[in-house]
Design an enzyme around this catalytic site. Structure first.
Site: not given
Ligand code: UD1
Ligand code: UDP
Length: 324
Positions: A203
């Site tokens: 992601h």
């Molecule tokens: C964010 C964090 C990243 C973390 C990740 C965990 C920042 C800059 N990035 O990235 O460090 O690893 O969360 O998962 O804070 N979206 C949905 N539904 C949701 C959430 C997001 O559809 O519930 C989609 C939207 O299109 C959104 C995109 O995902 O624009 C990105 O979401 P965003 O929260 O901006 O960043 P992440 O890629 O989730």
């Molecule tokens: N995780 C989860 N379901 C998923 C993917 C990740 O519960 O489908 C959990 C995973 O076990 C870990 C955390 O989410 O504890 C990691 O989050 P993510 O990969 O979103 O973000 P990052 O750690 O890269 O910031």
């Protein structure tokens, strides 16, 4: 003492769970949810499974550009902090919610504590790096998961208020793996046998938002037999935008993001994990499951990810892995 915990994204919730449980024994805690993540499987499932109390404030910020999202969170968190007057604000990890919480607090002269301080990729193109560095420089208490994190802070001149606490994700995992193994039916549901499948997640913006990088991930995954991929909504959106979705689905078991219990079980039983997630890499290490990091600053350039490579890493990992 009154503490306000600011969270908003999936990994924030997982880190909050064990900390909140301990803090509530001695302090008053309020939870402020920025609304960065909002789909059930990115948000509420973690509150339900981990028994995190309902947020006291839900700011409903949602998705948007970095400036929009961080700015809205900052504005809305500030309002709550002015009203609630906590003694300390607690933030977790390196998301936009982390930085917004820290900034809102420090500007109101409220003390900031950062859980997972000092982690660095040294890659300023990653939003997480900016979030982590700036949050650390606003913080009064810095809870470091590793000695390397303490050293990183020292190199940036931060030595006051630094504590080597260990990693709260280890606490979360240890508290929940037994429960997860009892409750999760994911292996049966997906017809997976232990150590016979690969688990993938991806992601990071630098992987999802660039066509050639995302295509090379799809190319690599399509070469692997029996791979299951709980897909972040951001990644699903980009697969569709770049017309990669149909090809991926033909070869790969692409599923919605799963809850924490299912994820722990999927990780523990995987033959190998392929991921660009910080948290998933860590959990792979704890479970002693070989992990390939799909990042430039990870173990390898993922462009070379091929069947041959998978086999070679597998052999060299066995030695390190020892008995599970
Ligand atoms: C964010 C964090 C990243 C973390 C990740 C965990 C920042 C800059 N990035 O990235 O460090 O690893 O969360 O998962 O804070 N979206 C949905 N539904 C949701 C959430 C997001 O559809 O519930 C989609 C939207 O299109 C959104 C995109 O995902 O624009 C990105 O979401 P965003 O929260 O901006 O960043 P992440 O890629 O989730
Ligand atoms: N995780 C989860 N379901 C998923 C993917 C990740 O519960 O489908 C959990 C995973 O076990 C870990 C955390 O989410 O504890 C990691 O989050 P993510 O990969 O979103 O973000 P990052 O750690 O890269 O910031």
């Amino acid at each position: 003492m009154k503490i306000a915990s600011v969270v908003g994204a999936r990994p924030n919730f997982i880190k909050l769970a064990p900390v909140s449980k301990e803090f509530r024994k001695e302090f008053d805690e309020i939870i402020i949810h920025t609304g960065q993540h909002y789909d059930y499987e990115m948000d509420k499932v973690f509150f339900d499974e981990l028994g995190i109390p309902e947020p006291d404030y839900h700011l409903g910020v949602g998705s948007g550009s970095h400036g929009y999202q961080t700015g809205e969170m900052l504005k809305r968190t500030e309002k709550v902090l002015i009203k609630e007057k906590p003694d300390m604000v607690l933030v977790f990890g390196d998301t936009n919610s982390t930085l917004a919480g820290a900034l809102a607090a420090v500007k109101l002269h409220i003390k900031v504590a950062h859980v997972e301080a000092g982690l660095r990729s040294f890659d300023k193109k990653m939003p997480e790096e900016i979030n982590s560095v700036l949050t650390d420089h606003c913080s009064d208490l810095l809870f470091c998961p590793t000695e390397t994190a303490v050293k990183n802070l020292k190199n940036e001149g931060i030595t006051k208020g630094v504590y080597l606490t260990g990693d709260v994700m280890v606490d979360a995992l240890q508290e929940n793996i037994k429960i997860a193994e009892k409750k999760s039916r994911i292996l049966d549901e997906l017809d997976l046998k232990p150590e016979e499948y690969y688990l993938a997640t991806a992601h990071r913006a630098e992987n999802t938002d660039d066509f050639s990088r995302l295509k090379s991930i799809v190319d690599a995954f399509c070469e692997i037999e029996n791979i299951v991929f709980p897909c972040h909504p951001r990644t699903e959106k980009m697969f569709k935008k770049f017309n990669l979705w149909d090809r991926l689905q033909k070869r790969v078991k692409v599923i919605k993001p799963v809850g924490y219990f299912d994820m722990l079980v999927l990780e523990k039983n995987a033959r190998k994990i392929l991921t660009d997630s910080g948290g998933v890499q860590k959990e792979a290490y704890i479970f002693k499951v070989p992990c390939i990091t799909l990042r430039e600053n990870g173990q390898l350039n993922f462009m070379v990810l091929q069947k041959r490579f998978l086999k070679e890493t597998e052999e060299s990992f066995w030695e390190w892995k020892g008995e599970r």
